[in-house]
Design an enzyme around this catalytic site. Structure first.
Site, PDB file in Angstrom:
ATOM      1  N   GLU A  39     -73.069  10.472  15.064  1.00 24.08           N
ATOM      2  CA  GLU A  39     -73.958  12.755  14.865  1.00 24.08           C
ATOM      3  C   GLU A  39     -75.208  12.718  16.058  1.00 24.08           C
ATOM      4  O   GLU A  39     -75.239  13.949  16.823  1.00 24.08           O
ATOM      5  CB  GLU A  39     -74.731  12.691  13.663  1.00 24.08           C
ATOM      6  CG  GLU A  39     -74.989  14.270  13.040  1.00 24.08           C
ATOM      7  CD  GLU A  39     -76.201  13.832  12.558  1.00 24.08           C
ATOM      8  OE1 GLU A  39     -76.676  15.261  12.017  1.00 24.08           O
ATOM      9  OE2 GLU A  39     -75.601  12.927  11.224  1.00 24.08           O
ATOM     10  N   ASP A  59     -75.138  15.343  19.340  1.00 25.30           N
ATOM     11  CA  ASP A  59     -75.892  16.404  19.323  1.00 25.30           C
ATOM     12  C   ASP A  59     -76.646  16.215  20.395  1.00 25.30           C
ATOM     13  O   ASP A  59     -76.474  17.844  20.969  1.00 25.30           O
ATOM     14  CB  ASP A  59     -77.280  16.499  17.756  1.00 25.30           C
ATOM     15  CG  ASP A  59     -78.282  17.013  17.886  1.00 25.30           C
ATOM     16  OD1 ASP A  59     -77.901  18.378  17.163  1.00 25.30           O
ATOM     17  OD2 ASP A  59     -79.088  17.056  17.879  1.00 25.30           O
ATOM     18  N   ASP A  68     -72.508  18.297  10.988  1.00 22.91           N
ATOM     19  CA  ASP A  68     -72.310  16.884  10.953  1.00 22.91           C
ATOM     20  C   ASP A  68     -71.297  15.689  11.926  1.00 22.91           C
ATOM     21  O   ASP A  68     -71.212  15.163  12.478  1.00 22.91           O
ATOM     22  CB  ASP A  68     -73.253  16.038   9.728  1.00 22.91           C
ATOM     23  CG  ASP A  68     -74.263  16.145  10.192  1.00 22.91           C
ATOM     24  OD1 ASP A  68     -75.265  17.379  10.273  1.00 22.91           O
ATOM     25  OD2 ASP A  68     -75.328  16.390   8.848  1.00 22.91           O
ATOM     26  N   GLU A  76     -70.046  16.362  15.278  1.00 22.63           N
ATOM     27  CA  GLU A  76     -71.096  16.561  16.622  1.00 22.63           C
ATOM     28  C   GLU A  76     -70.965  14.806  16.448  1.00 22.63           C
ATOM     29  O   GLU A  76     -70.711  14.372  17.665  1.00 22.63           O
ATOM     30  CB  GLU A  76     -72.648  16.293  15.929  1.00 22.63           C
ATOM     31  CG  GLU A  76     -73.452  17.688  16.342  1.00 22.63           C
ATOM     32  CD  GLU A  76     -74.696  18.013  15.750  1.00 22.63           C
ATOM     33  OE1 GLU A  76     -74.708  19.330  16.280  1.00 22.63           O
ATOM     34  OE2 GLU A  76     -74.944  17.448  14.475  1.00 22.63           O
TER      35      GLU A  76
END
Length: 229
Positions: free
Chosen positions: A40, A44, A113, A116
């Site tokens: 994640e 991101d 999440d 990502e």
């Protein structure tokens, strides 16, 4: 690989060479063993870079702050969770029993999440171009709906959208002092958000204006805007 994961790959438009990466990306921290938090983190960063690069090219006249606000709209948790629901991502998540019983597979932050994490997994599986291609494909509708008019929002709105994009709690505003005569007052407001150790402050001739000034100060403290637009 199970039939269900094959179905998810078709929905994502990507087939993993290393299917363990895909499984890991779908594994929440409540599940025993390794989880998707590191993926994640990576996803991101990739998402923000790809979105920023695309906006830089699409809006050559936009200022830094405008680009930051457009990107915040693209990568906010609400947008990512909506995409994840479109992929039925909740059906594939590996959750601990408690999280499963509480409906974690529907929770916006968990879905965002996981998406990502999948971006991070695609990057590790096939490199930056593959990750970029998927991000841009998934966000096509959102990209096409953006205009610079979207950046003409007040600081409180911009701060709220930024925090929502990070799945953070909303800001809290408090009037800490009022000075002056009734016909000529100055309001002093503090803005508290969990991402900052110190409260941001603002003042103005009304509570509303003081809150806007405090929100603008918070955006600068967060590094989202530079205060020189």
């Amino acid at each position: 690989m199970s039939v269900s994961l094959s179905r998810l790959e078709r929905q994502l438009g990507y087939t993993f060479k290393d299917q363990e990466l895909m499984v890991l990306a779908l594994t929440h921290r409540s599940f025993a063993g390794r989880n998707n938090e590191r993926l994640e983190f990576l996803g991101d960063a990739i998402l923000n870079f790809v979105a920023g690069e695309a906006l830089f090219e699409r809006f050559p006249q936009a200022r830094e702050g405008q680009l930051s606000r457009l990107r915040a709209r693209l990568v906010k948790g609400e947008t990512l969770a909506l995409l994840a629901r479109g992929f039925d991502l909740g059906e594939y998540l590996r959750l601990g029993s408690g999280e499963l019983k509480s409906g974690g597979f529907r929770r916006e932050s968990i879905l965002a999440d996981a998406l990502e994490a999948l971006i991070g997994a695609i990057y590790l599986d096939a490199g930056m171009e593959a990750a970029r291609e998927r991000v841009l494909a998934w966000l096509t509708t959102e990209f096409d709906s953006l205009t610079l008019v979207d950046t003409n929002k007040d600081p409180k709105t911009r701060l709220q959208e930024f925090l929502q994009s990070r799945a953070c709690e909303l800001p809290r505003y408090e009037v800490v002092d009022i000075q002056g005569e009734p016909h000529c007052r100055t309001f002093f407001v503090e803005c508290e958000i969990n991402l900052l150790n110190e409260k941001s402050r603002g003042q103005g001739v009304s509570r509303r204006i003081a809150e806007q000034v405090a929100a603008a100060a918070a955006l600068i403290a967060l590094g989202v805007e530079n205060g020189h637009e």
